[in-house]
Scaffold this active site. Structure first.
Site, short mmCIF file in Angstrom:
data_model
loop_
_atom_site.label_atom_id
_atom_site.label_comp_id
_atom_site.label_asym_id
_atom_site.label_seq_id
_atom_site.Cartn_x
_atom_site.Cartn_y
_atom_site.Cartn_z
N CYS A 156 0.79 -1.24 0.00
CA CYS A 156 0.00 0.00 0.00
C CYS A 156 0.82 1.29 0.00
CB CYS A 156 -0.94 0.02 1.19
SG CYS A 156 -2.15 -1.29 1.11
N ARG A 191 15.12 2.23 3.44
CA ARG A 191 15.13 0.97 2.67
C ARG A 191 14.56 -0.17 3.51
NH1 ARG A 191 19.89 1.47 0.37
NH2 ARG A 191 21.04 0.08 1.74
N SER A 192 13.45 0.10 4.24
CA SER A 192 12.83 -0.96 5.04
C SER A 192 12.16 -1.96 4.09
CB SER A 192 11.81 -0.38 6.01
OG SER A 192 10.66 0.09 5.33
N ILE A 215 20.80 4.02 6.38
CA ILE A 215 21.98 4.29 7.20
C ILE A 215 23.14 3.37 6.82
CG2 ILE A 215 20.98 5.46 9.22
CD1 ILE A 215 20.53 2.83 10.52
#
Ligand code: NAI
Ligand code: GUE
Length: 339
Positions: A156, A191-192, A215
């Site tokens: 989503c 960038r999860s 990070i």
């Protein structure tokens, strides 16, 4: 002095504007995929953590669902009974889609992944099951090739950003569907696994040059020279940081979940498009308006609209009722606009 003030050229676009447009489409599509006798679609949402962000997101989702003709069934359960509760919802015909709020086990991502896989593919409204994720990363758009009547579900928040970029006309409709970001350079900060990485992949699959910043460093997501590759490839950019990628970027998208993080305004290109999806303000409001051509301060409302869009898509993807021809089935699915 007021008389010497230069009018601001930055256009601020609110999520509400984009969400309203999507919700109108959702309403139309629902009417074409489901007969009125079928009743309101039901989204079952499982809250098994005490994260205030998740609770607040659940409250907003409930409100939007109910305003738009959907049932929102919030089920507060403890962690230990979550798996069984999800299995029961998988088997319950009264449930059309299932949403589980993450993270649940803060120090055990594997256990969260296990729950993501427990949600049935046919009810995975957030596109987080392996089949949906695999299709997204591999740029496979349908669940049933070669018939191509059932569209794969996209996560989503990443899809909400895509819809925002379409609204802002960053997607160029002159180009072929699937290539409409060709020529655009985009930085995504975060960038999860649920937000930043899928977003970078989606944008690169659509033709953009994407710098994904976290990070741990910078990665380049791209379909290569002339976007000849069928899907994105990833390359590490050793030693690179925001100072290298921001000056190159037409679009900057940020989702850092901390109060103190701000994208350095002075590194952003003049006239860039800036989008924040974090619950914290990642751009310095007054300063960014002096630099950006377009600024979208939040996207949460678009995410909720996309959630309902995905729910309607799950309904459209269900096995057709007896006697429906394949042509009718295709028409049902084509009731969706691009994407
Ligand atoms: N607008 C929306 O629809 C949604 C918004 N959110 C919000 O988005 C934010 C991010 O959520 P998640 O991705 O789930 O969080 P997360 O904590 O899983 O991931 C955040 C990522 O950002 C990285 N990060 C932290 N500081 C950074 C820095 N200074 N520079 C670059 N990267 C940095 C972390 O290493 C991590 O990979 C939260 O504020 C969340 O509430 C989440 C879901 C939907
Ligand atoms: N399976 C799952 N899916 C999620 O999408 C999910 C989740 N779990 N767990 C919790 C986080 C949190 N989250 C937010 C959504 C919207 C805003 C949001 O709408 N923020 C407002 C700004 C809030 C403010 O005004 O302070 C906005 O963008 O308009 C924030 C946070 C979704 N999450």
């Amino acid at each position: 002095m007021a008389s010497q003030e230069v009018p601001k050229t930055c256009k601020v676009i609110l999520a509400d504007t984009i969400a309203k447009k999507l919700l109108a489409e959702v309403k139309e599509t629902l009417a074409s995929v489901q007969s009125p006798e079928a009743g309101k679609p039901t989204l079952a949402a499982f809250l098994a953590n005490d994260d205030p962000a998740a609770g607040q997101y659940a409250d907003w989702s409930k409100k939007t669902c109910e305003e738009n003709g959907f049932n929102f069934d919030l089920r507060k359960v403890d962690k230990e009974s979550l798996e069984e509760a999800v299995v029961a919802a998988n088997e319950d015909d009264a449930v059309d889609g299932i949403l589980v709020y993450y993270p649940i086990w803060r120090n055990n991502q594997q256990q969260d992944r296990y729950i993501q896989e427990t949600v049935a593919l046919s009810k995975d409204v957030e596109g987080l099951c392996h089949t949906h994720l695999f299709n997204m990363y591999h740029n496979v758009r349908f669940l049933d090739p070669p018939a191509n009547t059932k569209k794969s579900i996209l996560p989503c928040t990443p899809l909400a950003i895509v819809k925002a970029l379409e609204h802002l006309q960053i997607y160029n409709p002159i180009l072929a569907y699937g290539n409409r970001l060709f020529g655009k350079t985009i930085t995504v900060i975060n960038r999860s696994e649920v937000n930043g990485r899928p977003l970078a992949a989606l944008l690169a699959n659509d033709g953009a040059t994407v710098y994904s910043v976290d990070i741990t460093g910078v990665q380049l997501f791209t379909r290569g020279s002339g976007i000849r590759a069928p899907r994105h490839q990833v390359h590490d950019k050793e030693g690179w940081g925001l100072k290298d990628v921001l000056p190159l970027s037409d679009v900057v998208i940020s989702g850092v979940p901390t109060e103190d993080f701000k994208v350095p305004t002075d590194l952003i290109r003049d006239g860039a498009v800036c989008i924040n999806f974090s619950s914290y303000r990642n751009f310095d409001g007054p300063a960014i308006k002096e630099k950006a051509s377009i600024y979208v301060p939040s996207t949460g409302k678009v995410t909720i609209a996309v959630l309902l869009r995905n729910l309607v898509r799950l309904i459209a993807n269900r096995p057709r009722p007896e006697g429906t021809s394949e042509a009718t089935e295709k028409a049902r699915n084509e009731a969706f606009k691009d994407g």
